[in-house]
Design a protein around this motif. Structure first.
Motif, PDB file in Angstrom:
ATOM      1  N   CYS A   1       0.837  -1.196   0.000  1.00  0.00           N
ATOM      2  CA  CYS A   1       0.000   0.000   0.000  1.00  0.00           C
ATOM      3  C   CYS A   1       0.876   1.251   0.000  1.00  0.00           C
ATOM      4  O   CYS A   1       1.841   1.325   0.759  1.00  0.00           O
TER       5      CYS A   1
ATOM      6  N   ASN B   1      -0.534   4.346   0.379  1.00  0.00           N
ATOM      7  CA  ASN B   1      -1.141   5.376   1.213  1.00  0.00           C
ATOM      8  C   ASN B   1      -0.440   5.320   2.571  1.00  0.00           C
ATOM      9  O   ASN B   1      -0.244   4.251   3.093  1.00  0.00           O
TER      10      ASN B   1
ATOM     11  N   CYS C   1      -1.371   6.165   5.745  1.00  0.00           N
ATOM     12  CA  CYS C   1      -2.232   6.570   6.859  1.00  0.00           C
ATOM     13  C   CYS C   1      -1.375   6.508   8.119  1.00  0.00           C
ATOM     14  O   CYS C   1      -0.689   5.507   8.364  1.00  0.00           O
TER      15      CYS C   1
ATOM     16  N   CYS D   1      -1.133   3.402  10.519  1.00  0.00           N
ATOM     17  CA  CYS D   1      -1.112   2.058   9.927  1.00  0.00           C
ATOM     18  C   CYS D   1       0.290   1.500   9.690  1.00  0.00           C
ATOM     19  O   CYS D   1       1.171   2.187   9.195  1.00  0.00           O
TER      20      CYS D   1
ATOM     21  N   ASN E   1     -10.725   2.050  -0.740  1.00  0.00           N
ATOM     22  CA  ASN E   1     -10.279   3.264  -0.048  1.00  0.00           C
ATOM     23  C   ASN E   1     -10.993   4.446  -0.669  1.00  0.00           C
ATOM     24  O   ASN E   1     -10.870   4.680  -1.877  1.00  0.00           O
TER      25      ASN E   1
HETATM   26  S1  SF4 Z   1      -5.136   1.936   6.452  1.00  0.00           S
HETATM   27 FE1  SF4 Z   1      -4.194   3.265   4.919  1.00  0.00          FE
HETATM   28  S2  SF4 Z   1      -2.018   2.707   4.878  1.00  0.00           S
HETATM   29 FE2  SF4 Z   1      -3.126   1.061   5.947  1.00  0.00          FE
HETATM   30  S3  SF4 Z   1      -3.548  -0.481   4.366  1.00  0.00           S
HETATM   31 FE3  SF4 Z   1      -5.331   0.893   4.520  1.00  0.00          FE
HETATM   32  S4  SF4 Z   1      -5.011   2.485   2.996  1.00  0.00           S
HETATM   33 FE4  SF4 Z   1      -3.053   1.465   3.345  1.00  0.00          FE
END
Ligand code: SF4
Length: 481
Positions: free
Chosen positions: A178, A180, A182, A185, A274
């Motif tokens: 991933c 992103n 966040c 995470c 997402n």
């Molecule tokens: S929470 Fe955010 S960083 Fe974690 S897997 Fe999901 S999209 Fe990716």
């Protein structure tokens, strides 16, 4: 130990392990998300080539593998408790080997060997193809570690060995990693950068599942909306691809269409979406094909714009509402579920009320709700103090769960009197005289067995319900049967 003969299939071949003889037993335990359970099936396939049968009898195991989760502290404590149990068994059977896989293995790396003496092998989510070498290492009495994250590994050429399967539904992974970030995470650190799997390899696996009698697939990824195949490699390098590669690229909506057309009678689900990456053409593609289920798991995590920003979720609550409105306009009966985190650093009562009011607006079918758990190495852990007291986290979580329970019951009651298609997955947990299955909206339904059987698509008249299950009577086969 016997050698394996590979029997390749057409297209981007799925290597199906065919064993002449197996003489060792693998016991594998999986924790966490569907991605981990799907990976365990890849691991079972790769180890089968090294002479391992999978067993669900711990006492028969020669090798124990624990596929770990690191999403919350509690998940890691659960794994440590299991290792204590295996320690007792290993004392009686010193030849028993123990390995840890998955996100906790990737997060801790060599430290795992220091902290848990019972562990012989530590393997990260991208290194499962190295298992044959690593197993040889531990067979020769050395510890073995491989936690290298990959730029292109998708295991697209490995045919999973289905574990604990009902023979009806199966996971098919389409992306790994991933991009992103966040702030709460660990996934980007434990599963690496995003890369997508060859569409032909995905379709081969779906066709293979159909041939084996499966009736439903869930396309899996940490962030399926970000799927983009352009010949292999990292998503973030797409800009460096040739014009031809960019023109030939396949995005998630296009992949969904390809899979829907490849097996028109196979039910198709996908997870996890997402909101910042979901596009309208995905929703239109869902509406276009009957065999793509009307259900979306759409994590939001918070209803407060201030907290969404602090979480680095790249959308506002207003943009999320717009997406929900679009989904409901294009697929009016779409089931929607959520992920929510309560008690994120600096969250105050007003932020909490924003989360409750967002839930009031969406009225989800159901959700997965947790109190914030600080994860080592994440941006939030490095930059933000975990300052919301436990008792406040608990109280807010209870309020969110309570509200969700009200909405779930409201949503499920709205199905009463309707007749809906249900795919029979197996016997009801509560009664052997009843089948259980799920509607297109992913709602569980239970009804008398009568002449129907597992794998049938049946039309069920919904007569009653609990807060989570529809109770009904099958009135005939679906035209999709
Ligand atoms: S929470 Fe955010 S960083 Fe974690 S897997 Fe999901 S999209 Fe990716």
């Amino acid at each position: 130990m016997e050698k394996i003969i590979d029997e390749s299939k057409q297209g981007s071949a799925l290597r199906t392990p065919t064993k002449i003889q197996n003489n060792r037993n693998l016991y594998i335990e999986s924790y966490g998300c569907q991605m981990n359970f799907s990976d365990s099936e890849i691991v079972a396939s790769i180890t089968a080539q090294e002479g391992f049968n999978t067993t669900d009898q711990l006492e028969n195991a020669d090798l124990i593998l624990v596929n770990t989760c690191s999403i919350r502290e509690k998940a890691e404590l659960t794994v440590r408790k299991r290792l204590e149990k295996f320690n007792a068994i290993k004392k009686e059977r010193p030849n028993l080997k123990v390995g840890v896989l998955g996100c906790m293995a990737e997060r801790l790396k060599h430290q795992f060997l220091e902290e848990e003496k019972i562990v012989d092998m530590v393997v990260g989510p991208d290194a499962y193809k190295d298992l044959p070498n690593l197993i040889q290492e531990i067979d020769e009495g050395r510890n073995a570690v491989n936690v290298i994250l990959s730029k292109d590994e998708t295991y697209g050429d490995v045919a999973p060995v289905r574990l604990n399967t009902n023979g009806v539904t199966a996971f098919v992974s389409i992306t790994r990693g991933c991009d992103n970030m966040c702030t709460f995470c660990v996934v980007p650190f434990t599963r690496g950068r995003e890369r997508s799997r060859d569409p032909q390899s995905i379709i081969n696996e779906v066709n293979d599942l159909w041939d084996k009698g499966f009736k439903e697939v869930t396309l899996l990824g940490q962030n399926v909306d970000s799927y983009l195949w352009y010949g292999g490699g990292l998503k973030k390098d797409f800009g460096k691809a040739s014009e031809m590669e960019q023109a030939m690229a396949v995005n998630f909506a296009q992949l969904l269409e390809k899979v829907a057309l490849a097996q028109p009678k196979m039910r198709i689900r996908f997870s996890t979406s997402n909101p910042q990456d979901m596009t309208l053409d995905v929703i239109h593609t869902m509406a276009k094909f009957d065999n793509i289920c009307n259900y979306i798991h759409l994590p939001v995590q918070s209803g407060s714009n201030r907290i969404l920003k602090a979480m680095n979720r790249l959308h506002t609550r207003e943009e999320y509402f717009e997406l929900i409105d679009d989904i409901r306009k294009i697929i009016p009966d779409c089931g929607i579920s959520q992920d929510m985190i309560t008690g994120f650093p600096t969250e105050n009562e007003e932020d909490h009320r924003d989360t409750l009011s967002l839930m009031e607006y969406v009225r989800y079918d159901y959700g997965f709700m947790f109190a914030y758990s600080e994860r080592p190495g994440t941006l939030a852990e490095r930059k933000l103090e975990d300052d919301v007291p436990q008792e406040i986290k608990k109280r807010r979580l209870a309020e969110i769960i309570d509200l969700q329970r009200q909405h779930s019951y409201e949503r499920i009651k709205a199905n009463l009197g309707k007749t809906q298609e249900v795919l029979i997955e197996g016997p009801s947990k509560k009664s052997d005289a009843h089948w259980m299955g799920r509607t297109s909206q992913n709602t569980v339904a239970v009804f008398p067995k009568e002449e129907f059987k597992i794998g049938d698509f049946v039309m069920v008249e919904m007569q009653d319900c609990t807060s989570a299950t529809l109770l009904g009577k099958a009135v005939g086969y679906s035209t999709n049967n």
